[in-house]
Enzyme design. Structure first.
Site, short mmCIF file in Angstrom:
data_model
loop_
_atom_site.label_atom_id
_atom_site.label_comp_id
_atom_site.label_asym_id
_atom_site.label_seq_id
_atom_site.Cartn_x
_atom_site.Cartn_y
_atom_site.Cartn_z
N GLU A 108 0.81 -1.22 0.00
CA GLU A 108 0.00 0.00 0.00
C GLU A 108 0.84 1.27 0.00
OE1 GLU A 108 -0.56 -2.59 2.00
OE2 GLU A 108 -2.67 -3.20 1.82
N PHE A 111 -11.63 -6.79 13.88
CA PHE A 111 -10.55 -7.31 13.04
C PHE A 111 -10.17 -6.27 11.98
CE2 PHE A 111 -9.27 -9.64 9.14
CZ PHE A 111 -8.02 -10.07 9.60
N GLN A 112 -8.89 -6.02 11.85
CA GLN A 112 -8.34 -5.04 10.91
C GLN A 112 -8.94 -3.65 11.09
OE1 GLN A 112 -8.29 -6.73 6.88
NE2 GLN A 112 -6.27 -7.57 7.31
N LYS A 163 -17.48 -0.32 5.93
CA LYS A 163 -17.99 -1.28 4.94
C LYS A 163 -19.50 -1.12 4.69
CE LYS A 163 -17.81 -6.08 3.50
NZ LYS A 163 -17.48 -7.46 3.82
N MET A 207 24.44 8.49 2.25
CA MET A 207 24.39 9.80 2.88
C MET A 207 24.69 9.71 4.37
SD MET A 207 24.14 12.95 2.32
CE MET A 207 23.18 13.65 0.97
#
Lengths: 166, 557
Positions: B48, B110-111, B160, B469
């Site tokens: 993502e 959940f999630q 949802k 760097m």
């Protein structure tokens, strides 16, 4: 360094307070007090914030507040004629026959109301500018302050002018 | 009646969105079902974070608002770095996230993650949509907020049930007006007037132009203004491309790894005209010593930037392009600044941003050769670190929106996915991702996406087997104690091959041109693994806390 009083008109939506508070902590601005409630427009709320800082810092606070989409208007009323009030509830030790009379006398001097009388304590309700509450608290410390609750300062412009504009 | 998912996808199309970047998951199943036969193109990334960077790269290359989509919980959390990157560089983006059903909100379902809460400090605004009938309005507001004023990312969290439930067809929205959001677009005429008289009085003025010039597409106006007034222009990392590198008035980049002549010009100027820039610490060095002899004009769309880091003499709040146009309209005649420009040209000769040419495979040589081969055309994306600074120093950029890099947040792993996004925004020009061996490994999984969609991104890895760097700082300021900055050799050509991408390893300076030409001539993606001089440093360099004229390196040979 000055204490500034900001009157902030915001959308009455969930999450607004955390946006405002989050911005303050993220940018390292210190909130002295913050009071929020509904206002004369149903779908808006008014937050009164007192904040410490020099003029450039306060300028930045105001600009960052204005950047929040849910903030409708920021008014710095510090340098305008206004009244500031805070309410405090103070539960103080005041045993009958011992210090109770003295506490009641102090309450009377500060025009604080006694709103609860317990067997060993009194609850004082005091309204005034924050300095007055500080002074009362200091005086009551010697008797034993068991609990102190303050609302934070709210403020309003004197006369017919309002912070909402016209 | 329509489902929330349908309202969402139709709304995106109505906003002019053609491509989104995303990754499916449980609670966004209804949205993905709607995408299945929608004309809206969805690019499936491998992580993502890459979706957010791709949307960001898309936005930077096109000027349009980029869109990414992720599921709730881990999916949404993986977007955060990408959202923060866009926020720091003021890039218009709308991030869509799935959320658990409203009935489960706050239940540790959940999630579930509180993504509006998590992203609050790194979004311009965010929404948790609780009613299906609000989707279309929220979408309109989100695009309006993301793409106007000081642009930035807006997050929309969609439970949802909100996308599953039905609501009446939305009525097309009229012009959006938000009472808490009225960005100032037009500069104040009196301030503009004052600026012009300050400019007329100045003997040694410099324009310091930033990302705001790119964001407002003000490059032509900037160039004309500079030419008419004879004022030299230095750009920030974000402003590169606003004026062609080979323009006689261009001083290149200023700041920590800027050109000596830009930093000297800033230090000696008597008027600093700041346009769409924000006095970032990497630009100013010790801020008290930045432009110490100058009066300062600050043009910026965001009033909060005025006086934030540096007190200025004349603020103009407004859109860079609009303000420049107004100034151009009122310019009367030109001013002779040949004395000042002569002095600057003397510095340019004395302290050039030279590319070492000693037969050693140095990273600068790779960038310089690529620049010559492409003749400044193409879109150059970078990762973060030495690779980014060498590209900023050595590549000759000729157009705005051809240099895509994570400036403010400095996000390693940004380049590869942002390059994918840039390609979808502008499919014609060749797209190069300039990477280090450290940063490429932060999102190397996107080789998968590149293969799946045959994205012709060319990846140039300046492989020094160090986190270069950080190693440079350890060399200069930590007594060469290379604490956890050495990386083992990785066979990048082999990794590319495993994904089905052609590649080439380059070990000597004389192969550089041939290898880069091969990449340019390849139709599809290509990976080049340049085994460069390991301990090459980025110079000039302003040490942390020093004034910008106190530079290390880049002295006259």
């Amino acid at each position: 360094m000055n204490v500034h009083t900001l009157s902030v008109l915001v959308e009455n939506r969930s999450g607004v307070l955390s946006r405002v508070a989050g911005m303050f902590s993220r940018r390292g601005f210190n909130i002295e007090s913050l009071a929020v409630g509904t206002c004369e427009v149903p779908e808006m709320s008014r937050i009164t914030i007192t904040v410490h800082g020099d003029d450039t810092r306060i300028e930045q606070v105001k600009k960052q507040l204005n950047k929040l989409i849910d903030v409708i208007k920021v008014s710095d009323i510090t340098y305008h004629e206004h009244v500031r009030r805070e309410l405090a509830l103070i539960k103080v030790v005041a045993n009958p026959g011992s210090t109770r009379a003295e506490v009641m006398q102090i309450a009377d001097t500060f025009r604080a109301q006694i709103i609860d009388v317990g067997s060993k304590t009194l609850i004082l309700q005091v309204v005034g500018p924050p300095e007055k509450i500080d002074a009362l608290e200091k005086l009551l410390r010697q008797y034993g302050v068991k609990e102190l609750v303050r609302t934070g300062t709210i403020a309003v412009l004197r006369g017919s002018k309002t912070t909402a504009g016209e | 009646m329509k489902t929330g998912a349908k309202i969402l996808i139709e709304g995106l199309l109505r906003q002019g969105v053609t491509t989104i970047f995303g990754y499916p998951g449980g609670v966004v199943l209804p949205i993905y079902d709607e995408l299945y036969d929608s004309p809206l193109r969805h690019i499936l990334v491998r992580h993502e974070q890459a979706a957010a960077h791709a949307a960001d790269g898309y936005a930077r290359a096109s000027g349009k608002t980029g869109v990414c989509l992720a599921t709730s919980g881990p999916g949404a959390c993986n977007l955060v770095t990408g959202i923060a990157t866009a926020f720091m560089d003021s890039i218009p983006m709308v991030a869509l996230t799935g959320q658990v059903p409203t009935a489960l909100l706050g239940n540790d379902a959940f999630q579930e993650s509180d993504i509006t809460g998590i992203t609050m400090p790194v979004t311009k605004h965010s929404y948790l949509v609780k009613r299906t009938e609000d989707i279309d309005t929220v979408l309109g507001e989100a695009f309006h907020i993301a793409g106007t004023g000081r642009q930035g990312p807006v997050l929309i969290d969609l439970p949802k049930d909100v996308v599953t439930n039905e609501a009446p067809d939305p009525v097309p929205q009229k012009e959006i007006s938000l009472r808490g959001y009225n960005p100032t677009f037009k500069g104040h005429p009196r301030q503009i007037e004052k600026a012009l008289s300050m400019i007329a009085e100045a003997e040694r003025p410099v324009i310091y132009a930033g990302g705001g010039v790119i964001a407002s597409d003000a490059s032509p106006e900037l160039i004309r203004f500079a030419e008419m007034t004879g004022i030299p222009v230095t750009t920030t990392l974000m402003g590169i491309g606003a004026i062609p590198c080979d323009h006689p008035l261009n001083l290149g980049m200023l700041g920590m790894h800027g050109t000596r002549y830009a930093n000297y010009a800033i230090t000696e100027c008597d008027l600093l005209i700041t346009i769409g820039a924000r006095f970032d610490d990497r630009v100013t060095g010790r801020v008290q010593s930045f432009a110490p002899n100058a009066r300062i004009i600050h043009i910026d769309i965001d009033p909060a930037e005025i006086g934030k880091s540096k007190m200025v003499d004349l603020p103009i709040v407004g859109d860079s392009r609009h303000v420049l146009t107004c100034m151009l309209d009122r310019l009367t005649g030109t001013t002779d600044r040949s004395l000042w420009n002569e002095k600057i040209n003397h510095w340019k000769v004395e302290y050039p941003m030279a590319c070492p040419d000693d037969g050693v495979l140095r990273p600068q040589l790779v960038i310089k050769t690529l620049s010559d081969l492409l003749d400044g055309e193409g879109i150059i994306v970078s990762e973060v670190g030495q690779n980014q600074m060498w590209t900023a120093q050595q590549f000759c950029f000729k157009h705005p929106r051809t240099w895509i890099t994570s400036g403010g947040l400095g996000t390693m792993g940004y380049g590869l996915p942002a390059a994918m996004g840039a390609h979808f925004a502008r499919p014609d020009p060749p797209v190069f991702d300039i990477a280090g061996d450290g940063s490429i490994q932060m999102n190397i999984q996107e080789f998968g996406t590149i293969v799946q969609y045959d994205i012709p991104v060319k990846v140039v890895i300046l492989n020094n087997m160090y986190l270069g760097m950080v190693r440079q700082w350890q060399e200069l300021f930590y007594d060469r104690r290379y604490s956890y900055t050495e990386l083992p050799s990785v066979d990048f050509v082999g990794i590319a091959a495993a994904y089905g991408i052609d590649g080439m390893r380059v070990d000597s300076a004389d192969q550089v041109k041939e290898a880069l030409s091969a990449a340019i001539d390849t139709e599809g993606p290509f990976v080049l693994d340049f085994r460069v001089e390991r301990e090459e440093n980025v110079f000039p360099m302003v040490p942390a806390g020093a004034a910008i004229n106190e530079m290390i390196g880049g002295e006259k040979k």
